[in-house]
Design an enzyme around this catalytic site. Structure first.
Site, PDB file in Angstrom:
ATOM      1  N   ASP A  82       0.541  -0.925   0.243  1.00 35.89           N
ATOM      2  CA  ASP A  82      -0.317  -0.094  -0.032  1.00 35.89           C
ATOM      3  C   ASP A  82       1.110   1.445  -0.043  1.00 35.89           C
ATOM      4  OD1 ASP A  82      -1.782   2.372   1.420  1.00 35.89           O
ATOM      5  OD2 ASP A  82      -2.707   0.677   0.995  1.00 35.89           O
TER       6      ASP A  82
ATOM      7  N   HIS B 270      -1.555  -3.031   8.127  1.00 36.50           N
ATOM      8  CA  HIS B 270      -2.424  -1.866   8.493  1.00 36.50           C
ATOM      9  C   HIS B 270      -3.630  -1.739   8.203  1.00 36.50           C
ATOM     10  CE1 HIS B 270      -3.333  -0.837   4.583  1.00 36.50           C
ATOM     11  NE2 HIS B 270      -2.238  -1.615   3.787  1.00 36.50           N
TER      12      HIS B 270
END
Length: 322
Positions: A136, A190
């Site tokens: 990401d 995350h």
């Protein structure tokens, strides 16, 4: 008659000089046409920051000249502006120019803070950490900890997975453990992870992505009672992110790389304070910028299953899992 002389050995070409045939044809065609339009072979020779290189040692002007592959960065960015492309292609390619400008700003800033920084890191690396994180764009490891080049050895993939059959990840792990001898391995997930969200949707994402996401579906299966007891969908997602990180840490303990190194270090208490590398589970929250450590007792998590995964019949290995 004397024996024929052997040709004088030449140094191997610089990696940056190994251009593909397609790149040569592009340079030969578009750039030479640009020179012809300018009307002077001396245009580049007299332009600041530019250097020419021939694919031959001859000084004959008829031999095509090419941009040196290792000229100053600003010269390459400027050369890019003169390549023959359509207007729309030029507009699209112009976006990447900001990377060159930003790099120059960063490089000058680093030199101002530490004039010897690049000389130092140019001599090699000795990071303490291997960081296994998600691909990401919001969770680059160095950004999360305010780090600098040389601090972290990193591997990133979708949803920070540790898959035993992933030769990419395993190569990074082996190099980090056996050659760099890192002291710590961090698996960092995350919240708001697209890979984790995709894994719990009833949809075929097609290969190879679907086969990758199936590993996360397995994490859900292992912890289904706990996850389905959470009514809030957002909180359930966060907990799955955390459980996925824990499972990937456990997957590290199963590998021969980790067991071999921890066995070696545990057997040498005078040289190493404890079994290394230490493995840590962490989660980053993009919504508040906080990096959280998950306090996990890995020996307790592995429980009786460690006997299944132990590759060495060594009590030191079992005792070092905490």
């Amino acid at each position: 008659s004397p024996p024929p002389r052997k040709p004088f050995p030449t140094a191997p070409p610089h990696p940056a000089a190994l251009v593909t045939m397609a790149a040569r044809q592009l340079l030969r065609g578009s750039f030479q046409r640009h020179l012809a339009a300018v009307g002077s072979q001396n245009w580049l020779r007299t332009s600041p920051g530019f250097h020419l290189r021939a694919f031959s040692s001859s000084k004959d002007d008829k031999i095509p000249q090419y941009l040196n592959s290792w000229v100053e960065p600003d010269a390459l960015w400027e050369f890019n502006e003169h390549m023959e492309r359509s207007h729309h292609a030029k507009m699209a390619d112009a976006e990447v120019s900001e990377l060159g400008h930003r790099n120059q700003i960063w490089q000058k800033d680093m030199l101002q803070k530490d004039p010897e920084f690049f000389s130092r890191i140019g001599k090699g690396q000795k990071p303490k950490y291997l960081w296994i994180g998600c691909a990401d764009s919001r969770v680059a490891a160095e950004n999360l900890i305010g780090g600098t080049p040389g601090e972290l050895f990193t591997h990133r993939n979708i949803a920070n997975m540790v898959v035993a059959t992933d030769s990419n990840m395993r190569s990074v792990l082996q190099y980090a453990v056996d050659y760099l001898q890192v002291k710590h391995i961090v698996v960092c997930g995350h919240y708001d992870c697209g890979g984790v969200k995709a894994a719990v949707t009833q949809k075929d994402h097609a290969l190879p992505l679907e086969s990758w996401l199936s590993q996360i579906r397995d994490v859900y299966r292992l912890h289904k009672p706990e996850l389905e007891a959470i009514e809030c969908e957002d909180e359930r997602h966060k907990r799955l992110v955390e459980l996925n990180v824990v499972e990937q840490c456990l997957n590290l303990f199963k590998t021969s790389d980790i067991q071999r190194r921890r066995r070696y270090t545990a057997a040498r208490p005078d040289e190493f304070p404890c079994a290394l590398p230490r493995i840590h589970a962490m989660v980053f929250s993009p919504s508040d910028g906080i990096l959280r450590k998950l306090n996990i007792n890995f020996k307790e998590e592995l429980g009786d299953y460690m006997d299944i995964y132990n590759l060495y019949d060594d009590p030191l290995l079992s005792d070092s899992e905490s």
